[in-house]
Write a protein that holds these residues in place. Structure first.
Motif, PDB file in Angstrom:
ATOM      1  N   LEU A  90       3.968 -14.983 -10.682  1.00 50.25           N
ATOM      2  CA  LEU A  90       2.853 -14.913 -11.634  1.00 50.25           C
ATOM      3  C   LEU A  90       3.328 -15.225 -13.050  1.00 50.25           C
ATOM      4  CD1 LEU A  90       1.029 -11.706 -10.316  1.00 50.25           C
ATOM      5  CD2 LEU A  90       0.386 -14.089  -9.919  1.00 50.25           C
ATOM      6  N   GLN A  91       4.473 -14.707 -13.421  1.00 52.86           N
ATOM      7  CA  GLN A  91       4.996 -14.956 -14.768  1.00 52.86           C
ATOM      8  C   GLN A  91       5.278 -16.437 -14.991  1.00 52.86           C
ATOM      9  OE1 GLN A  91       8.440 -12.429 -14.987  1.00 52.86           O
ATOM     10  NE2 GLN A  91       7.244 -10.537 -14.832  1.00 52.86           N
ATOM     11  N   LEU A 117      -0.281 -17.038 -14.303  1.00 53.85           N
ATOM     12  CA  LEU A 117      -1.501 -16.658 -13.599  1.00 53.85           C
ATOM     13  C   LEU A 117      -1.519 -15.161 -13.318  1.00 53.85           C
ATOM     14  CD1 LEU A 117      -1.578 -19.580 -10.982  1.00 53.85           C
ATOM     15  CD2 LEU A 117      -2.954 -19.409 -13.067  1.00 53.85           C
ATOM     16  N   THR A 118      -2.692 -14.659 -12.989  1.00 57.73           N
ATOM     17  CA  THR A 118      -2.844 -13.311 -12.454  1.00 57.73           C
ATOM     18  C   THR A 118      -3.502 -13.432 -11.091  1.00 57.73           C
ATOM     19  OG1 THR A 118      -5.089 -12.875 -13.274  1.00 57.73           O
ATOM     20  CG2 THR A 118      -3.262 -12.504 -14.817  1.00 57.73           C
ATOM     21  N   ALA A 157      -3.294 -17.923  -2.672  1.00 64.04           N
ATOM     22  CA  ALA A 157      -1.907 -17.463  -2.642  1.00 64.04           C
ATOM     23  C   ALA A 157      -1.566 -17.035  -1.228  1.00 64.04           C
ATOM     24  CB  ALA A 157      -1.707 -16.298  -3.610  1.00 64.04           C
ATOM     25  N   LEU A 158      -0.375 -17.388  -0.776  1.00 57.49           N
ATOM     26  CA  LEU A 158       0.124 -17.002   0.543  1.00 57.49           C
ATOM     27  C   LEU A 158       1.377 -16.169   0.340  1.00 57.49           C
ATOM     28  CD1 LEU A 158      -0.181 -20.469   2.343  1.00 57.49           C
ATOM     29  CD2 LEU A 158      -1.870 -18.629   2.277  1.00 57.49           C
ATOM     30  N   ILE A 159       1.348 -14.926   0.828  1.00 56.98           N
ATOM     31  CA  ILE A 159       2.470 -14.006   0.666  1.00 56.98           C
ATOM     32  C   ILE A 159       3.040 -13.677   2.039  1.00 56.98           C
ATOM     33  CG2 ILE A 159       3.135 -11.677  -0.049  1.00 56.98           C
ATOM     34  CD1 ILE A 159       1.142 -11.906  -2.303  1.00 56.98           C
ATOM     35  N   VAL A 181       6.520 -16.674  -1.141  1.00 53.46           N
ATOM     36  CA  VAL A 181       5.264 -16.775  -1.868  1.00 53.46           C
ATOM     37  C   VAL A 181       4.968 -18.244  -2.099  1.00 53.46           C
ATOM     38  CG1 VAL A 181       6.459 -16.495  -4.091  1.00 53.46           C
ATOM     39  CG2 VAL A 181       4.000 -16.112  -3.959  1.00 53.46           C
ATOM     40  N   MET A 182       3.714 -18.627  -1.918  1.00 55.35           N
ATOM     41  CA  MET A 182       3.298 -20.003  -2.124  1.00 55.35           C
ATOM     42  C   MET A 182       1.907 -20.006  -2.757  1.00 55.35           C
ATOM     43  SD  MET A 182       3.180 -23.108   0.677  1.00 55.35           S
ATOM     44  CE  MET A 182       4.971 -23.169   0.816  1.00 55.35           C
ATOM     45  N   PHE A 183       1.748 -20.785  -3.819  1.00 53.04           N
ATOM     46  CA  PHE A 183       0.451 -20.960  -4.482  1.00 53.04           C
ATOM     47  C   PHE A 183      -0.021 -22.388  -4.248  1.00 53.04           C
ATOM     48  CE2 PHE A 183       1.803 -17.812  -8.064  1.00 53.04           C
ATOM     49  CZ  PHE A 183       1.686 -16.743  -7.177  1.00 53.04           C
ATOM     50  N   ALA A 184      -1.300 -22.530  -3.962  1.00 48.89           N
ATOM     51  CA  ALA A 184      -1.844 -23.869  -3.709  1.00 48.89           C
ATOM     52  C   ALA A 184      -3.258 -23.975  -4.230  1.00 48.89           C
ATOM     53  CB  ALA A 184      -1.820 -24.186  -2.219  1.00 48.89           C
ATOM     54  N   GLU A 185      -3.647 -25.188  -4.574  1.00 52.88           N
ATOM     55  CA  GLU A 185      -5.038 -25.499  -4.888  1.00 52.88           C
ATOM     56  C   GLU A 185      -5.586 -26.305  -3.711  1.00 52.88           C
ATOM     57  OE1 GLU A 185      -7.442 -28.506  -7.792  1.00 52.88           O
ATOM     58  OE2 GLU A 185      -5.929 -27.238  -8.762  1.00 52.88           O
ATOM     59  N   LEU A 186      -6.659 -25.811  -3.112  1.00 49.56           N
ATOM     60  CA  LEU A 186      -7.214 -26.484  -1.936  1.00 49.56           C
ATOM     61  C   LEU A 186      -7.845 -27.822  -2.326  1.00 49.56           C
ATOM     62  CD1 LEU A 186      -8.879 -23.457  -0.114  1.00 49.56           C
ATOM     63  CD2 LEU A 186      -6.652 -24.501   0.346  1.00 49.56           C
TER      64      LEU A 186
END
Length: 333
Positions: free
Chosen positions: A244-245, A249-250, A316-318, A328-333
């Motif tokens: 997040l840092q 993002l939050t 977010a996938l944790i 941890v993985m962040f994605a925009e669909l």
């Protein structure tokens, strides 16, 4: 290029088994030991889990989910550049189960397996992301088929052995698949992973390797749920707070936060430790059990079906594998 998740699907066997039925089977097969009434549901929050048919294999579950994904995108198996099977389960020790999935689908692309317990699918997605970003592939099918019902200990000697086998009573069979494609924008934009490998003994399925190649006694899950939770609590939060840092993002910036789900109490510990708002979770555990590596794609497919996320949304996938492997993985669909 970015790696974008363009379709996701889950496949769950039609047969379900309640927690009461789990306890009844243990009592029937244990010759004297009887689990405390309702203990499985009370400690896990799981009401039902899915069980594959005797004639089915892990590859069949992956193939069923993959066919849904390909149909949704109007893509033929011949159009795949790569197929990755990321699962804790497998049809055989050799060859890679990815070959069996590809053969059943009619795909002719390169294939390989990724195995890292409940993080197997997320690590396979990590590989797809890397190979697309480096230009080696443009369309990758990531799939899993989990068949843990084949490794549950039903005959137990006493309370101690029941506790050792307890993790198996949370598990559910299931398959999932994602199509990941090269795109100029959106897609996976953050990923990070960590491991506490010295704690590998906390949860094991020992059979089939060089330690225990043939002894049937080692063909059952063995684990310590309390130590699994403690391993995460001791060092797991930093990976996710750093994510997040670094992205600024939050959790409120995500439409959905998919978290690997083992038990409802453990999920609440994770949620509160990481500060995830409850309304961002997709809680599949009570009705579908711990689906191992299929848990994260199952949650994402459920959220899409329910209209909770759509193209353009962040997800977010944790991933948590036995408390010793984190992702941890962040994605925009």
């Amino acid at each position: 290029m970015r790696a974008r998740i363009t379709a996701v699907a889950a496949h769950l066997p039609g047969r379900t088994v309640t927690s009461a039925e789990v306890e009844a089977r243990v009592a029937a097969e244990s010759g004297g030991y009887r689990p405390p009434s309702t203990i499985v549901r009370r400690l896990t929050g799981i009401r039902t889990r899915h069980v594959m048919g005797d004639e089915e294999q892990a590859s069949d579950l992956a193939v069923a989910a993959a066919r849904h994904v390909l149909a949704e995108r109007g893509t033929h198996p011949a159009g795949l550049d790569l197929l990755i099977f990321g699962s804790a389960s497998q049809d055989l020790i050799e060859p890679a189960t990815a070959h069996i999935v590809a053969a059943k689908l009619g795909a002719s692309c390169p294939v390989f397996d990724v195995k890292n317990a409940c993080n197997s699918f997320l690590n396979a997605l990590q590989m797809a992301d890397a190979l697309i970003r480096t230009g080696q592939h443009e369309r990758v099918l990531v799939c899993t088929g989990e068949s843990p019902s084949r490794a549950i200990r039903w005959k137990v000697r006493d309370r101690a052995q029941f506790a050792d086998a307890f993790a198996g009573y949370t598990l559910s069979d299931g398959g999932a698949a994602m199509l990941v494609e090269a795109a100029p924008d959106g897609g996976i934009f953050y990923r990070d992973f960590a491991a506490v490998s010295a704690a590998w003994r906390i949860g094991t399925l020992p059979a089939g390797g060089s330690m225990h190649p043939r002894d049937p006694e080692f063909t059952y899950f063995s684990g310590d749920g309390r130590r699994l939770k403690d391993a995460f609590v001791a060092g797991g939060a930093e990976l996710f707070s750093t994510a997040l840092q670094k992205t600024g993002l939050t959790w409120d910036d995500f439409a959905v936060v998919a978290v690997h789900q083992v038990t409802v109490p453990y999920l609440e510990v994770l949620r509160s430790t990481l500060g995830i708002p409850a309304d961002r979770l997709v809680v599949t555990l009570p009705e579908h059990g711990n689906a191992a590596s299929a848990s994260l794609p199952l949650q994402l497919a459920t959220a899409i079906a329910e209209g909770r996320c759509a193209p353009g949304d962040r997800v977010a996938l944790i991933g948590l594998a036995g408390g010793i492997s984190l992702g941890v993985m962040f994605a925009e669909l």
